[in-house]
Motif scaffolding. Structure first.
Motif, PDB file in Angstrom:
ATOM      1  N   LYS A 103       0.669  -1.200   0.214  1.00 34.97           N
ATOM      2  CA  LYS A 103       0.005   0.126   0.164  1.00 34.97           C
ATOM      3  C   LYS A 103       0.508   1.331   0.322  1.00 34.97           C
ATOM      4  CE  LYS A 103      -3.799   0.432   2.422  1.00 34.97           C
ATOM      5  NZ  LYS A 103      -4.568  -0.339   3.332  1.00 34.97           N
ATOM      6  N   LYS A 104       2.083   1.498   0.605  1.00 35.94           N
ATOM      7  CA  LYS A 104       3.329   2.210   0.610  1.00 35.94           C
ATOM      8  C   LYS A 104       3.212   3.022  -0.650  1.00 35.94           C
ATOM      9  CE  LYS A 104       7.363   3.976   2.507  1.00 35.94           C
ATOM     10  NZ  LYS A 104       8.569   3.208   3.830  1.00 35.94           N
ATOM     11  N   TYR A 105       3.538   1.841  -1.634  1.00 35.73           N
ATOM     12  CA  TYR A 105       3.982   2.277  -2.540  1.00 35.73           C
ATOM     13  C   TYR A 105       3.179   2.071  -4.086  1.00 35.73           C
ATOM     14  CZ  TYR A 105       8.590   2.569  -0.801  1.00 35.73           C
ATOM     15  OH  TYR A 105       9.934   2.133  -0.392  1.00 35.73           O
ATOM     16  N   HIS A 106       2.007   1.894  -3.055  1.00 38.22           N
ATOM     17  CA  HIS A 106       0.343   1.503  -4.387  1.00 38.22           C
ATOM     18  C   HIS A 106       0.944   0.433  -5.459  1.00 38.22           C
ATOM     19  CE1 HIS A 106       0.052   5.602  -2.707  1.00 38.22           C
ATOM     20  NE2 HIS A 106       1.186   6.187  -3.286  1.00 38.22           N
ATOM     21  N   GLU A 122      -6.424  -0.410  -4.371  1.00 39.26           N
ATOM     22  CA  GLU A 122      -6.552   1.092  -4.417  1.00 39.26           C
ATOM     23  C   GLU A 122      -6.800   1.723  -5.281  1.00 39.26           C
ATOM     24  OE1 GLU A 122      -3.653   2.586  -1.519  1.00 39.26           O
ATOM     25  OE2 GLU A 122      -4.147   2.267  -0.184  1.00 39.26           O
ATOM     26  N   ILE A 124      -6.036   5.185  -6.690  1.00 39.01           N
ATOM     27  CA  ILE A 124      -5.012   5.456  -7.668  1.00 39.01           C
ATOM     28  C   ILE A 124      -4.474   4.689  -7.619  1.00 39.01           C
ATOM     29  CG2 ILE A 124      -3.389   7.726  -6.331  1.00 39.01           C
ATOM     30  CD1 ILE A 124      -5.181   8.346  -4.418  1.00 39.01           C
ATOM     31  N   ALA A 125      -3.892   3.460  -6.426  1.00 38.80           N
ATOM     32  CA  ALA A 125      -3.081   2.230  -7.860  1.00 38.80           C
ATOM     33  C   ALA A 125      -3.511   1.971  -8.751  1.00 38.80           C
ATOM     34  CB  ALA A 125      -2.731   2.039  -6.013  1.00 38.80           C
ATOM     35  N   ASP A 128      -2.721   4.346 -11.768  1.00 37.61           N
ATOM     36  CA  ASP A 128      -1.302   4.607 -12.514  1.00 37.61           C
ATOM     37  C   ASP A 128      -0.626   3.100 -13.269  1.00 37.61           C
ATOM     38  OD1 ASP A 128      -1.283   6.578 -10.492  1.00 37.61           O
ATOM     39  OD2 ASP A 128      -0.193   5.623  -9.176  1.00 37.61           O
ATOM     40  N   GLN A 173       2.279  -4.133 -10.756  1.00 34.21           N
ATOM     41  CA  GLN A 173       1.899  -2.229 -10.796  1.00 34.21           C
ATOM     42  C   GLN A 173       2.196  -1.814 -12.258  1.00 34.21           C
ATOM     43  OE1 GLN A 173       0.608   0.324 -11.091  1.00 34.21           O
ATOM     44  NE2 GLN A 173       0.372   0.881  -9.158  1.00 34.21           N
TER      45      GLN A 173
END
Length: 287
Positions: A103-106, A122, A124-125, A128, A173
């Motif tokens: 979560k810290k790094y999306h 999430e 926003i993630a 991205d 990601q």
């Protein structure tokens, strides 16, 4: 040296099969000739058992008495039976730390089980993640994997309470973003765990004691085969543990630089039958 080879191990994706996820007829033919030369064969992959078995079926080697090392060494099977040797899995508390880091790094976080992959990301993630992905977004779920979205690890705590073993955690990601932050995340991973860049936008977390190298050496020992009598092929960071420990570790031409740095030799790409070509040379040397 190839005169003494008794076992050949190969990764699957980016190594044994091509970009179309197929084993060519040439690869199948060469692997089938190994038995005539007294050489054993084992698949060593990050895939689940079902995914690895599908490749074994493509190669038509399910009844040949060969092995499957799957989930980066978590489980080892002896075909054609489903006799399994299990490695250590992660606790709920350990997975919570990975969730916080993701979560810290999306990151998108995958919690992988035998029957389902739980997917947490999430908004926003996710935005991205989809930037630049075009039609390939969520491409890792196209192999008929059963996925279920969750909001948090706590949504699946009942799996831990029931002692259902989690197989691995994966961070996904956007390719460029993961490449940028991968080193930072790796520094924050607890020393008992490895973060391995396995493919573009795909990094897997496993206990350090669980890796392809340990599983391969144990599999070989069960057959009376020494590490120096093994050839291993790979293309990614989760292959380093076996490439670096066997007598002859071979990197694909399309392999990551970190793997090439520890390999003793190189072969052609997975799309040009690199594994089969190298095995063919080994068999020629034994004539």
């Amino acid at each position: 040296m190839t005169q003494n080879i008794k076992l050949i191990a190969s990764d699957v994706d980016g190594t044994l099969i091509n970009s179309e996820h197929q084993a060519t007829e040439y690869t199948k033919e060469v692997i089938h000739r190994l038995k005539d030369h007294g050489i054993d064969f084992v698949i060593a992959t990050g895939r689940s058992y079902d995914g690895a078995l599908g490749v074994a079926q493509q190669l038509d080697i399910v009844e040949e008495g060969y092995g499957i090392i799957c989930l980066n060494g978590l489980r080892t099977y002896n075909l054609p039976h489903e006799e399994c040797v299990d490695g250590r899995t992660m606790t709920y508390e350990e997975c919570m730390k990975m969730e916080q880091l993701g979560k810290k790094y999306h990151m998108g976080i995958l919690y992988c089980y035998d029957d389902v992959i739980y997917f947490q990301m999430e908004n926003i993630a996710y935005q991205d993640y989809t930037i630049g992905m075009k039609h390939n977004k969520l491409r890792f779920f196209k192999d008929r994997a059963n996925t279920e979205e969750v909001q948090a690890l706590s949504d699946i705590k009942h799996r831990f309470d029931a002692n259902d073993p989690i197989l691995k955690i994966v961070f996904v990601q956007n390719d460029d973003y993961l490449d940028l932050v991968f080193g930072r995340i790796k520094k924050e991973i607890h020393y008992d765990f490895d973060l391995l860049l396995v493919g573009h936008g795909w990094a897997e977390i496993m206990p350090k004691s669980v890796n392809k190298g340990e599983a391969l050496i144990a599999y070989a020992a069960s057959k009376g085969i020494k590490p120096e009598e093994i050839v291993a092929f790979g293309d990614a960071e989760n292959d380093i543990s076996m490439i670096s420990r066997v007598g002859l570790g071979v990197a694909m031409e399309n392999a990551m630089g970190s793997l090439k740095a520890v390999a003793k030799d190189m072969t052609d790409t997975n799309d040009n039958d690199g594994v089969a070509k190298y095995i063919e040379k080994i068999l020629e040397d034994r004539k």
